[in-house]
Design an enzyme around this catalytic site. Structure first.
Site, mmCIF file in Angstrom:
data_model
loop_
_atom_site.group_PDB
_atom_site.id
_atom_site.type_symbol
_atom_site.label_atom_id
_atom_site.label_comp_id
_atom_site.label_asym_id
_atom_site.label_seq_id
_atom_site.Cartn_x
_atom_site.Cartn_y
_atom_site.Cartn_z
ATOM 1 N N ALA A 163 0.842 -1.209 0.000
ATOM 2 C CA ALA A 163 0.000 0.000 0.000
ATOM 3 C C ALA A 163 0.867 1.245 0.000
ATOM 4 C CB ALA A 163 -0.908 0.008 1.225
ATOM 5 N N GLU A 198 0.904 5.623 -1.812
ATOM 6 C CA GLU A 198 0.731 6.566 -2.911
ATOM 7 C C GLU A 198 1.991 6.405 -3.741
ATOM 8 O OE1 GLU A 198 -1.800 8.444 -3.717
ATOM 9 O OE2 GLU A 198 -3.021 7.975 -1.966
ATOM 10 N N THR A 205 11.231 0.961 -3.257
ATOM 11 C CA THR A 205 11.609 1.397 -4.604
ATOM 12 C C THR A 205 13.082 1.745 -4.702
ATOM 13 O OG1 THR A 205 11.237 3.176 -6.198
ATOM 14 C CG2 THR A 205 10.847 3.724 -3.905
ATOM 15 N N GLU A 264 13.983 4.355 -6.111
ATOM 16 C CA GLU A 264 14.064 5.829 -6.112
ATOM 17 C C GLU A 264 14.629 6.381 -4.813
ATOM 18 O OE1 GLU A 264 10.887 8.100 -7.713
ATOM 19 O OE2 GLU A 264 10.423 6.608 -9.236
ATOM 20 N N TYR A 322 7.648 11.804 -3.174
ATOM 21 C CA TYR A 322 7.350 10.364 -3.184
ATOM 22 C C TYR A 322 8.533 9.561 -2.635
ATOM 23 C CZ TYR A 322 7.232 5.596 -5.025
ATOM 24 O OH TYR A 322 7.313 4.234 -5.145
ATOM 25 N N ALA A 359 11.083 10.516 -0.951
ATOM 26 C CA ALA A 359 11.392 10.854 0.447
ATOM 27 C C ALA A 359 10.456 10.101 1.388
ATOM 28 C CB ALA A 359 11.270 12.359 0.667
ATOM 29 N N LYS A 400 8.927 7.239 0.751
ATOM 30 C CA LYS A 400 9.271 5.811 0.744
ATOM 31 C C LYS A 400 10.556 5.579 1.547
ATOM 32 C CE LYS A 400 7.549 2.803 -1.174
ATOM 33 N NZ LYS A 400 6.432 1.881 -0.809
HETATM 34 P P1 NAD Z 1 -0.523 1.618 -7.086
HETATM 35 O O1 NAD Z 1 -0.598 3.093 -6.902
HETATM 36 O O2 NAD Z 1 -0.923 1.037 -8.389
HETATM 37 O O3 NAD Z 1 -1.400 0.884 -5.956
HETATM 38 C C1 NAD Z 1 -1.349 1.250 -4.623
HETATM 39 C C2 NAD Z 1 -2.515 0.575 -3.908
HETATM 40 O O4 NAD Z 1 -2.419 0.927 -2.517
HETATM 41 C C3 NAD Z 1 -3.880 1.043 -4.399
HETATM 42 O O5 NAD Z 1 -4.739 -0.057 -4.564
HETATM 43 C C4 NAD Z 1 -4.373 1.944 -3.278
HETATM 44 O O6 NAD Z 1 -5.785 1.967 -3.144
HETATM 45 C C5 NAD Z 1 -3.712 1.316 -2.076
HETATM 46 N N1 NAD Z 1 -3.557 2.270 -0.962
HETATM 47 C C6 NAD Z 1 -3.110 3.550 -1.042
HETATM 48 N N2 NAD Z 1 -3.120 4.107 0.181
HETATM 49 C C7 NAD Z 1 -3.564 3.153 1.045
HETATM 50 C C8 NAD Z 1 -3.770 3.117 2.449
HETATM 51 N N3 NAD Z 1 -3.543 4.183 3.208
HETATM 52 N N4 NAD Z 1 -4.232 1.977 3.002
HETATM 53 C C9 NAD Z 1 -4.495 0.883 2.228
HETATM 54 N N5 NAD Z 1 -4.318 0.866 0.905
HETATM 55 C C10 NAD Z 1 -3.850 1.982 0.308
HETATM 56 O O7 NAD Z 1 0.972 1.223 -6.716
HETATM 57 P P2 NAD Z 1 1.888 0.095 -7.342
HETATM 58 O O8 NAD Z 1 2.530 0.621 -8.565
HETATM 59 O O9 NAD Z 1 1.130 -1.167 -7.388
HETATM 60 O O10 NAD Z 1 3.022 0.014 -6.215
HETATM 61 C C11 NAD Z 1 2.898 -0.897 -5.116
HETATM 62 C C12 NAD Z 1 4.080 -0.695 -4.216
HETATM 63 O O11 NAD Z 1 5.290 -0.905 -4.932
HETATM 64 C C13 NAD Z 1 4.194 0.727 -3.645
HETATM 65 O O12 NAD Z 1 4.631 0.643 -2.318
HETATM 66 C C14 NAD Z 1 5.243 1.394 -4.510
HETATM 67 O O13 NAD Z 1 5.934 2.403 -3.795
HETATM 68 C C15 NAD Z 1 6.144 0.221 -4.823
HETATM 69 N N6 NAD Z 1 6.874 0.305 -6.084
HETATM 70 C C16 NAD Z 1 6.209 0.498 -7.268
HETATM 71 C C17 NAD Z 1 6.929 0.511 -8.460
HETATM 72 C C18 NAD Z 1 6.262 0.706 -9.800
HETATM 73 O O14 NAD Z 1 6.963 0.809 -10.807
HETATM 74 N N7 NAD Z 1 4.952 0.747 -9.893
HETATM 75 C C19 NAD Z 1 8.321 0.340 -8.445
HETATM 76 C C20 NAD Z 1 8.952 0.194 -7.205
HETATM 77 C C21 NAD Z 1 8.222 0.142 -6.039
HETATM 78 O O1 DAU Z 2 11.753 3.347 -10.022
HETATM 79 C C1 DAU Z 2 10.627 2.840 -9.366
HETATM 80 C C2 DAU Z 2 9.496 3.841 -9.458
HETATM 81 O O2 DAU Z 2 9.028 3.800 -10.798
HETATM 82 C C3 DAU Z 2 8.353 3.555 -8.481
HETATM 83 O O3 DAU Z 2 8.826 3.684 -7.180
HETATM 84 C C4 DAU Z 2 7.186 4.513 -8.716
HETATM 85 O O4 DAU Z 2 6.093 4.145 -7.891
HETATM 86 C C5 DAU Z 2 6.768 4.404 -10.163
HETATM 87 O O5 DAU Z 2 5.753 5.343 -10.433
HETATM 88 C C6 DAU Z 2 7.961 4.665 -11.085
HETATM 89 O O6 DAU Z 2 8.405 6.033 -10.985
HETATM 90 P P1 DAU Z 2 8.838 6.869 -12.271
HETATM 91 O O7 DAU Z 2 8.708 8.298 -11.974
HETATM 92 O O8 DAU Z 2 10.141 6.392 -12.801
HETATM 93 O O9 DAU Z 2 7.700 6.352 -13.295
HETATM 94 P P2 DAU Z 2 6.807 7.132 -14.381
HETATM 95 O O10 DAU Z 2 6.090 6.098 -15.170
HETATM 96 O O11 DAU Z 2 6.014 8.223 -13.770
HETATM 97 O O12 DAU Z 2 7.908 7.790 -15.297
HETATM 98 C C7 DAU Z 2 8.891 6.998 -15.969
HETATM 99 C C8 DAU Z 2 9.817 7.946 -16.703
HETATM 100 O O13 DAU Z 2 9.083 8.560 -17.772
HETATM 101 C C9 DAU Z 2 10.332 9.085 -15.850
HETATM 102 O O14 DAU Z 2 11.662 9.403 -16.224
HETATM 103 C C10 DAU Z 2 9.415 10.247 -16.178
HETATM 104 C C11 DAU Z 2 9.051 9.983 -17.630
HETATM 105 N N1 DAU Z 2 7.703 10.417 -18.053
HETATM 106 C C12 DAU Z 2 6.641 10.042 -17.281
HETATM 107 C C13 DAU Z 2 5.370 10.418 -17.644
HETATM 108 C C14 DAU Z 2 4.175 10.030 -16.798
HETATM 109 C C15 DAU Z 2 7.547 11.125 -19.216
HETATM 110 O O15 DAU Z 2 8.535 11.441 -19.917
HETATM 111 N N2 DAU Z 2 6.280 11.492 -19.576
HETATM 112 C C16 DAU Z 2 5.197 11.199 -18.833
HETATM 113 O O16 DAU Z 2 4.064 11.591 -19.215
#
Ligand code: NAD
Ligand code: DAU
Length: 356
Positions: A82, A84, A134, A136, A160, A162, A164
Site C-alpha cells: 500500500a 501513494e 523502490t 528511487e 514520493y 522521500a 518511501k
Molecule cells: P498503485 O498506486 O498502483 O497501488 C497502490 C494501492 O495501494 C492502491 O490499490 C491503493 O488503493 C492502495 N492504498 C493507497 N493508500 C492506502 C492506504 N492508506 N491503506 C491501504 N491501501 C492503500 O501502486 P503500485 O505501482 O502497485 O506500487 C505498489 C508498491 O510498490 C508501492 O509501495 C510502490 O511504492 C512500490 N513500487 C512500485 C513501483 C512501480 O513501478 N509501480 C516500483 C517500485 C516500487
Molecule cells: O523506479 C521505481 C518507481 O518507478 C516507483 O517507485 C514509482 O512508484 C513508479 O511510479 C515509477 O516512478 P517513475 O517516476 O520512474 O515512473 P513514471 O512512469 O512516472 O515515469 C517513468 C519515466 O518517464 C520518468 O523518467 C518520467 C518519464 N515520463 C513520465 C510520464 C508520466 C515522461 O517522460 N512522460 C510522462 O508523461
C-alpha cells in the site's frame, strides 16, 4: 496453507501479486486496500468465487481496523504494497504521501509488532513483515555511476521517494529496535497488465490509441530500468520464503532504457498490432516541460537476490513489452473503466501547462 495479509492488493503490483499467489497456491490472502483512485476491484474479478481471498476496504493507518484483521485472520506474514505511488502527484500534492507512506507504514508496523509479540513461539519465529519499496530512495545516477546496490546511501529527490525512504527507515528501525522480523525489497520501474495509465508505459499506449500527444519530459534521455511485474511478484515471494530477516534485496529487470526509446518501442509495436491510417504512432511524440527534480538515471545491481535466493527475471524488455501492449489492446472495458471518474482531471492538471 499460509495466510498473508497483503496491503494495497487492489493496485497494480499488489493485484498482480494476489492473483499469482492464489493461482500458484502460494497462500490464502486477506487483502486490505483503501480503494484510492489507483485501485481497481475489477483486477481481482477472477477471485470473486475464491474463498481463499478476502477483500477488506480500509486504511493501513487505521490501527484499530488493522489490529482487528490481525486478530481475526492471524496471518503468517504481512506484505506492505500500500502506498501513494506516482511521483508527479507527489510533486503536485505531497500530503497524502506522508499520510500513507510514512504515517500509514508506521502504524502498520506498530500494529504488526503488537500482534507478533502475542504469537506463540513457533508462529512468532516464522512471522515476517515484508515491505515493498523502490530504487528511487537511492536518488539519481549519472551515466558513469555504478548501479544502486543494497548499501548505496539513501538520497531521495521527490516527495514520493522521500516518503518511501522514511518508510524504509521505520522498517529498518523496527527490526533493529524491536526485533520485528522484517524484509525490504527495493525494485525498479514495473510494467505489465493492470497498471494505472498515469505511469509512462500505459499512458503512452492509451494516448497513442486515442490519437493524443505522447508526452516526453525534458530531452527524453532519462533512463529507467524496467521490470516485468510478474518477475517482481516472483522476487517478492522468493524474499518472503527464503530472505534473511532484517535484510534488504534489490530487484531489477536488467533493462536500462531511455524514456524516448521506450516510447518509440511502444509506437513500433502499435504500428504492427493496431496500425493507424496516417503513418506511425511516433508522429504523436511531443517533448514537454520536464518534471521538477527529475532523476536522470536508475540502475539496479540485483546480484544479491540472484546469488543468494536464485531469483532471475524471466522476461526480456521486448517480450514483456509485447505482452503488455497486447494486454491493453485486449482489455478495452478495463481501459474505459479506469479512464472514467477523475482520470481526466489529473491528465489536465499534469499536462495542460506543460504542453504550452
Ligand atoms: P498503485 O498506486 O498502483 O497501488 C497502490 C494501492 O495501494 C492502491 O490499490 C491503493 O488503493 C492502495 N492504498 C493507497 N493508500 C492506502 C492506504 N492508506 N491503506 C491501504 N491501501 C492503500 O501502486 P503500485 O505501482 O502497485 O506500487 C505498489 C508498491 O510498490 C508501492 O509501495 C510502490 O511504492 C512500490 N513500487 C512500485 C513501483 C512501480 O513501478 N509501480 C516500483 C517500485 C516500487
Ligand atoms: O523506479 C521505481 C518507481 O518507478 C516507483 O517507485 C514509482 O512508484 C513508479 O511510479 C515509477 O516512478 P517513475 O517516476 O520512474 O515512473 P513514471 O512512469 O512516472 O515515469 C517513468 C519515466 O518517464 C520518468 O523518467 C518520467 C518519464 N515520463 C513520465 C510520464 C508520466 C515522461 O517522460 N512522460 C510522462 O508523461
Amino acid at each position: 496453507m499460509k495466510t498473508l495479509l497483503v496491503t494495497g492488493g487492489a493496485g497494480f503490483i499488489g493485484s498482480n501479486f494476489v492473483l499469482k499467489a492464489r493461482q500458484e497456491r502460494w497462500a490464502n490472502v486477506v487483502n486490505l486496500d483503501k480503494f484510492t483512485y489507483a485501485s481497481n476491484s475489477h483486477n481481482l474479478a477472477p477471485l470473486s468465487e475464491d474463498s481463499g481471498h478476502c477483500l477488506v476496504a480500509g486504511d493501513i493507518g487505521n490501527s484499530e481496523l488493522v489490529t482487528d484483521i490481525l486478530l481475526q485472520y492471524r496471518p503468517d506474514a504481512i506484505l506492505n504494497f500500500a502506498a501513494e505511488s506516482h511521483v508527479d502527484r507527489s510533486i503536485a500534492d505531497p500530503e497524502a504521501f506522508i499520510q500513507t507512506n510514512v504515517v500509514g507504514t508506521f502504524r502498520l508496523l506498530e500494529a504488526s509488532r503488537k500482534y507478533w509479540l502475542s504469537l506463540p513461539p513457533e508462529s512468532k519465529q516464522k512471522f515476517r513483515f515484508l515491505h515493498v519499496s523502490t530504487d528511487e530512495v537511492y536518488g539519481s545516477l549519472s551515466l558513469e555511476d555504478p548501479p544502486f546496490h543494497e548499501n548505496t546511501p539513501y538520497a531521495p529527490n521527490s516527495p514520493y521517494s522521500a516518503s518511501k525512504a522514511a518508510s524504509d527507515h521505520f522498517v529498518r528501525a523496527y527490526y533493529h529496535t524491536y526485533g520485528l522480523p522484517t524484509l525490504t525489497t527495493n525494485c525498479s520501474n514495473n510494467y505489465g497488465p493492470y497498471q494505472f495509465p498515469e505511469k509512462l508505459i500505459p499512458l503512452v499506449i492509451l494516448n497513442a490509441l486515442n490519437g493524443q500527444p505522447l508526452p516526453i519530459y525534458g530531452d527524453g534521455q532519462n533512463i529507467r530500468d524496467w521490470l516485468y511485474v510478474e518477475d517482481h511478484c516472483d522476487a517478492i515471494y522468493q524474499v518472503l520464503e527464503k530472505g534473511t530477516i532484517g535484510e534488504t534485496y534489490n530487484v531489477g529487470g536488467l533493462n536500462e532504457k531511455t524514456n524516448l526509446s521506450v516510447v518509440k518501442n511502444i509506437c513500433s509495436l502499435l504500428d504492427d498490432l493496431a496500425p493507424k491510417e496516417n503513418g506511425s504512432y511516433a508522429s504523436l511524440i511531443t517533448f514537454v516541460e520536464d518534471r521538477p527534480g527529475h532523476d536522470r538515471r536508475y540502475s539496479i545491481d540485483c546480484r544479491k537476490i540472484q546469488q543468494e535466493l536464485g531469483w532471475q527475471p524471466r522476461e526480456s524488455f521486448e517480450s514483456g513489452l509485447l505482452k503488455t501492449v497486447k494486454w491493453y489492446l485486449e482489455n478495452p472495458a478495463w481501459i474505459e473503466q479506469v479512464q472514467s471518474g477523475n482520470y481526466h482531471d489529473w491528465i489536465h492538471k499534469n499536462y495542460a501547462g506543460r504542453m504550452a
